[in-house]
Design a protein around this motif. Structure first.
Motif, PDB file in Angstrom:
ATOM      1  N   LEU A  79      45.060  32.935  52.509  1.00 14.96           N
ATOM      2  CA  LEU A  79      45.620  32.786  51.163  1.00 14.96           C
ATOM      3  C   LEU A  79      45.681  31.338  50.704  1.00 14.96           C
ATOM      4  O   LEU A  79      45.695  31.070  49.498  1.00 14.96           O
ATOM      5  N   ALA A  80      45.693  30.399  51.636  1.00 11.35           N
ATOM      6  CA  ALA A  80      45.580  28.994  51.240  1.00 11.35           C
ATOM      7  C   ALA A  80      44.143  28.690  50.832  1.00 11.35           C
ATOM      8  O   ALA A  80      43.894  27.953  49.876  1.00 11.35           O
ATOM      9  N   ASP A  81      43.176  29.272  51.539  1.00 13.47           N
ATOM     10  CA  ASP A  81      41.772  29.061  51.192  1.00 13.47           C
ATOM     11  C   ASP A  81      41.463  29.663  49.824  1.00 13.47           C
ATOM     12  O   ASP A  81      40.746  29.060  49.014  1.00 13.47           O
ATOM     13  N   ALA A  82      42.017  30.841  49.546  1.00 13.90           N
ATOM     14  CA  ALA A  82      41.779  31.480  48.248  1.00 13.90           C
ATOM     15  C   ALA A  82      42.405  30.695  47.105  1.00 13.90           C
ATOM     16  O   ALA A  82      41.915  30.733  45.969  1.00 13.90           O
ATOM     17  N   ALA A  83      43.489  29.962  47.388  1.00 14.12           N
ATOM     18  CA  ALA A  83      44.189  29.214  46.342  1.00 14.12           C
ATOM     19  C   ALA A  83      43.500  27.914  45.980  1.00 14.12           C
ATOM     20  O   ALA A  83      43.833  27.296  44.974  1.00 14.12           O
ATOM     21  N   LYS A  84      42.525  27.473  46.779  1.00 19.77           N
ATOM     22  CA  LYS A  84      41.908  26.163  46.534  1.00 19.77           C
ATOM     23  C   LYS A  84      41.125  26.117  45.227  1.00 19.77           C
ATOM     24  O   LYS A  84      40.837  25.040  44.709  1.00 19.77           O
ATOM     25  N   TYR A  85      40.788  27.285  44.661  1.00 18.52           N
ATOM     26  CA  TYR A  85      40.024  27.311  43.414  1.00 18.52           C
ATOM     27  C   TYR A  85      40.895  27.021  42.198  1.00 18.52           C
ATOM     28  O   TYR A  85      40.391  26.843  41.102  1.00 18.52           O
ATOM     29  N   ASP A  86      42.215  27.018  42.393  1.00 21.07           N
ATOM     30  CA  ASP A  86      43.127  26.724  41.289  1.00 21.07           C
ATOM     31  C   ASP A  86      43.543  25.271  41.391  1.00 21.07           C
ATOM     32  O   ASP A  86      44.223  24.878  42.328  1.00 21.07           O
ATOM     33  N   VAL A  87      43.143  24.440  40.414  1.00 18.47           N
ATOM     34  CA  VAL A  87      43.379  22.997  40.507  1.00 18.47           C
ATOM     35  C   VAL A  87      44.614  22.539  39.729  1.00 18.47           C
ATOM     36  O   VAL A  87      44.963  21.369  39.765  1.00 18.47           O
ATOM     37  N   SER A  88      45.269  23.454  39.031  1.00 16.70           N
ATOM     38  CA  SER A  88      46.352  23.021  38.139  1.00 16.70           C
ATOM     39  C   SER A  88      47.686  22.936  38.868  1.00 16.70           C
ATOM     40  O   SER A  88      48.578  23.738  38.659  1.00 16.70           O
ATOM     41  N   CYS A  90      43.511  42.242  44.265  1.00 10.37           N
ATOM     42  CA  CYS A  90      43.519  42.165  42.800  1.00 10.37           C
ATOM     43  C   CYS A  90      42.920  43.418  42.187  1.00 10.37           C
ATOM     44  O   CYS A  90      41.926  43.956  42.684  1.00 10.37           O
ATOM     45  N   ILE A  91      43.541  43.876  41.110  1.00 12.49           N
ATOM     46  CA  ILE A  91      43.061  45.072  40.424  1.00 12.49           C
ATOM     47  C   ILE A  91      41.907  44.755  39.482  1.00 12.49           C
ATOM     48  O   ILE A  91      41.240  45.664  38.992  1.00 12.49           O
ATOM     49  N   PHE A  92      41.661  43.471  39.218  1.00 10.86           N
ATOM     50  CA  PHE A  92      40.608  43.068  38.286  1.00 10.86           C
ATOM     51  C   PHE A  92      39.325  42.711  39.034  1.00 10.86           C
ATOM     52  O   PHE A  92      39.346  42.374  40.218  1.00 10.86           O
ATOM     53  N   ASP A  93      38.211  42.740  38.287  1.00  6.30           N
ATOM     54  CA  ASP A  93      36.902  42.476  38.894  1.00  6.30           C
ATOM     55  C   ASP A  93      36.169  41.368  38.123  1.00  6.30           C
ATOM     56  O   ASP A  93      35.020  41.544  37.706  1.00  6.30           O
ATOM     57  N   CYS A  94      36.829  40.233  37.944  1.00  2.00           N
ATOM     58  CA  CYS A  94      36.240  39.110  37.222  1.00  2.00           C
ATOM     59  C   CYS A  94      35.077  38.528  38.031  1.00  2.00           C
ATOM     60  O   CYS A  94      35.233  38.203  39.211  1.00  2.00           O
ATOM     61  N   ALA A  95      33.936  38.370  37.383  1.00  2.00           N
ATOM     62  CA  ALA A  95      32.709  37.998  38.086  1.00  2.00           C
ATOM     63  C   ALA A  95      32.817  36.660  38.805  1.00  2.00           C
ATOM     64  O   ALA A  95      32.213  36.455  39.860  1.00  2.00           O
ATOM     65  N   TYR A  96      33.601  35.715  38.263  1.00  2.00           N
ATOM     66  CA  TYR A  96      33.665  34.352  38.780  1.00  2.00           C
ATOM     67  C   TYR A  96      34.712  34.165  39.876  1.00  2.00           C
ATOM     68  O   TYR A  96      34.833  33.082  40.443  1.00  2.00           O
ATOM     69  N   CYS A  97      35.498  35.200  40.167  1.00  2.00           N
ATOM     70  CA  CYS A  97      36.661  35.051  41.058  1.00  2.00           C
ATOM     71  C   CYS A  97      36.353  35.546  42.466  1.00  2.00           C
ATOM     72  O   CYS A  97      35.847  36.659  42.653  1.00  2.00           O
ATOM     73  N   VAL A  98      36.680  34.737  43.446  1.00  2.00           N
ATOM     74  CA  VAL A  98      36.444  35.108  44.842  1.00  2.00           C
ATOM     75  C   VAL A  98      37.326  36.283  45.264  1.00  2.00           C
ATOM     76  O   VAL A  98      36.978  37.035  46.176  1.00  2.00           O
ATOM     77  N   SER A  99      38.457  36.481  44.583  1.00  2.98           N
ATOM     78  CA  SER A  99      39.378  37.575  44.942  1.00  2.98           C
ATOM     79  C   SER A  99      39.123  38.847  44.136  1.00  2.98           C
ATOM     80  O   SER A  99      39.925  39.787  44.211  1.00  2.98           O
ATOM     81  N   ARG A 100      38.040  38.895  43.401  1.00  5.83           N
ATOM     82  CA  ARG A 100      37.790  40.055  42.550  1.00  5.83           C
ATOM     83  C   ARG A 100      37.733  41.340  43.370  1.00  5.83           C
ATOM     84  O   ARG A 100      37.417  41.339  44.565  1.00  5.83           O
ATOM     85  N   ARG A 101      38.024  42.433  42.712  1.00  4.70           N
ATOM     86  CA  ARG A 101      38.177  43.744  43.354  1.00  4.70           C
ATOM     87  C   ARG A 101      36.965  44.145  44.193  1.00  4.70           C
ATOM     88  O   ARG A 101      37.100  44.690  45.300  1.00  4.70           O
ATOM     89  N   SER A 102      35.765  43.866  43.690  1.00  3.54           N
ATOM     90  CA  SER A 102      34.543  44.340  44.355  1.00  3.54           C
ATOM     91  C   SER A 102      34.050  43.418  45.464  1.00  3.54           C
ATOM     92  O   SER A 102      33.086  43.755  46.158  1.00  3.54           O
ATOM     93  N   ASN A 103      34.678  42.267  45.632  1.00  4.79           N
ATOM     94  CA  ASN A 103      34.208  41.315  46.634  1.00  4.79           C
ATOM     95  C   ASN A 103      34.630  41.759  48.036  1.00  4.79           C
ATOM     96  O   ASN A 103      35.786  42.102  48.269  1.00  4.79           O
ATOM     97  N   ASP A 104      33.691  41.726  48.956  1.00  7.15           N
ATOM     98  CA  ASP A 104      33.962  42.161  50.326  1.00  7.15           C
ATOM     99  C   ASP A 104      34.494  40.980  51.133  1.00  7.15           C
ATOM    100  O   ASP A 104      33.750  40.282  51.824  1.00  7.15           O
ATOM    101  N   ILE A 105      35.794  40.748  51.018  1.00  4.48           N
ATOM    102  CA  ILE A 105      36.436  39.649  51.741  1.00  4.48           C
ATOM    103  C   ILE A 105      37.643  40.182  52.491  1.00  4.48           C
ATOM    104  O   ILE A 105      38.111  41.293  52.243  1.00  4.48           O
TER     105      ILE A 105
END
Length: 418
Positions: free
Chosen positions: A13-22, A66-81
């Motif tokens: 969850l720290a690795d997933a958070a690195k995409y948020d820079v704010s 995540c319930i959403f499937d945003c194409a640009y997001c590593v945590s999107r619903r369809s991503n196999d992570i």
């Protein structure tokens, strides 16, 4: 086993958070009490990575489900992570333990959306509430607010967090519809509008009733992913300008898209946004907020993208040579601060110093002005601008060549020490 499980969650969850820079902590003024833990103020410690991301906060997601499937997001619903989720108490315990070990100065908490917006937001708020009320934690807390969450939860979040933010994600509505069709801009605008209203209301109320509780004292911010859609830099800056003006944001953050998918709607793998583009956008943002530039001065229809070779103020100056040279000893502050190579602090020092006599180049150097760019755009006592009659393209080449020469000399000087 418990410690190993927490460690695994933290890594995911720290690795997933690195995409948020704010995650800036400036602007808060939460004072410690005798029974409290931590202290937030203007001097809060920061550590930055090479790409400019702040790492002084414990920066994690509550979950990457995540319930959403945003194409640009590593945590999107369809991503196999690999998926993970913290409990509220686990985040609280991590924050307190890391703070006591002097690893962090506060918490930056975001989350994927599981079940619905209110369900997720309620847990984010509960983390902050437990830290403040049960542990008397006065360190910095930044919460990501979830679009679609109720006003009641947003208000409670503002009572416990120093800063709140809602991610715009994609600068243009068309880009958002293409890459995240399940989301819409209205759901992002509404919480921003509510937070703006509450921040203004509580500030005004506090002037009359001193006991009025603070509400998001460090304000609100947002983040845009750049390069995932086909927006120009002009589109990005126009959007930033709109949100600064409409919702009184403290900061807009620009996060270059990192290729994570073969989705045909996205740039190809390997088409990462260069870090210099992020840097130029931040420089332009700075010009709008502190130098008095309008967004349509820096970028327009003829120049929709920023020059990656030179900073945006120099680029603007080369396109407006008719406004130069600026007389350092006579021109108002508003013109001096627009000279390439002169910052806000230096401009104020120049205006103050010239009251005592005419300024020369050596005076500017003592003030801290670098003459590399400045001398092409100013007049001062005993000095006229160099090569002021050259076309902008040629003048740009002169400045770039001189900058490269100075860099090589500095590098050679450093290498000679070893």
């Amino acid at each position: 086993m418990q410690a190993e499980r927490i460690q695994e969650k933290l890594e995911i969850l720290a690795d997933a958070a690195k995409y948020d820079v704010s995650c800036s902590s400036s602007g808060s003024n939460r004072k410690n009490t005798k029974r409290g833990l931590g202290n937030t103020g203007a001097g809060i410690c920061h550590t930055y990575t090479e790409d400019g991301r702040c790492v002084s906060l414990l920066k994690i997601l509550l979950t990457n489900h995540c319930i959403f499937d945003c194409a640009y997001c590593v945590s999107r619903r369809s991503n196999d992570i690999k998926r993970a989720a913290f409990t509220v108490q686990e985040v609280v315990d991590l924050t307190i333990n890391f703070y006591r070990r002097n690893y962090i100065e506060g918490l930056f908490l975001s989350s994927g959306i599981f079940k619905d917006a209110d369900f997720t937001m309620e847990r984010l708020v509960l983390v902050a509430k437990k830290l403040r009320q049960e542990h008397h934690f006065n360190g910095y807390i930044h919460l990501k607010t979830i679009p679609g969450a109720s006003d009641e939860l947003l208000y409670e979040a503002g009572l416990y967090a120093d800063r709140l933010s809602v991610n715009l994600e994609i600068p243009t509505e068309s880009g958002l519809k293409l890459l995240a069709p399940e989301k819409n801009r209205k759901d992002m605008d509404e919480p921003m509008d509510y937070l703006k209203g509450e921040i203004v209301r509580t500030k005004e109320e506090k002037k009359i009733i001193k006991s009025t509780p603070k509400f998001a004292p460090a304000g609100q911010s947002t983040q845009m992913i750049i390069g995932a859609a086909d927006e120009t830099d002009r589109h990005i800056i126009q959007t930033a300008n709109h949100y600064y003006a409409t919702y009184q944001l403290k900061r807009v953050y620009y996060s270059g898209y990192i290729p994570i998918s073969h989705d045909k709607r996205l740039p190809g793998i390997g088409a990462a946004v260069p870090a210099i583009r992020e840097n130029r956008l931040y420089q332009t943002d700075w010009l709008m907020r502190f130098y008095g530039f309008r967004h349509d001065e820096v970028l327009d229809e003829q120049h929709p993208n920023l020059d990656l070779d030179i900073d945006p103020k120099l680029s603007w100056a080369l396109r407006h040579l008719d406004q130069f040279p600026v007389d350092i000893n006579k021109s108002p502050y508003e013109l001096i601060v627009r000279v390439p190579g002169i910052g806000v602090t230096s401009a104020k020092k120049i205006v103050a110093a010239r009251k005592f006599g005419k300024l020369r180049l050596e005076h500017l150097q003592k003030i801290g002005v670098s003459l590399n760019k400045v001398r092409y755009f100013i007049i001062c006592e005993g000095f006229l601008p160099l090569k002021s009659d050259k076309p902008a393209v040629l003048l740009k080449q002169y400045i770039l060549a001189e900058s490269q020469s100075k860099y090589q000399k500095a590098l050679s000087s450093q290498l000679s020490l070893f």
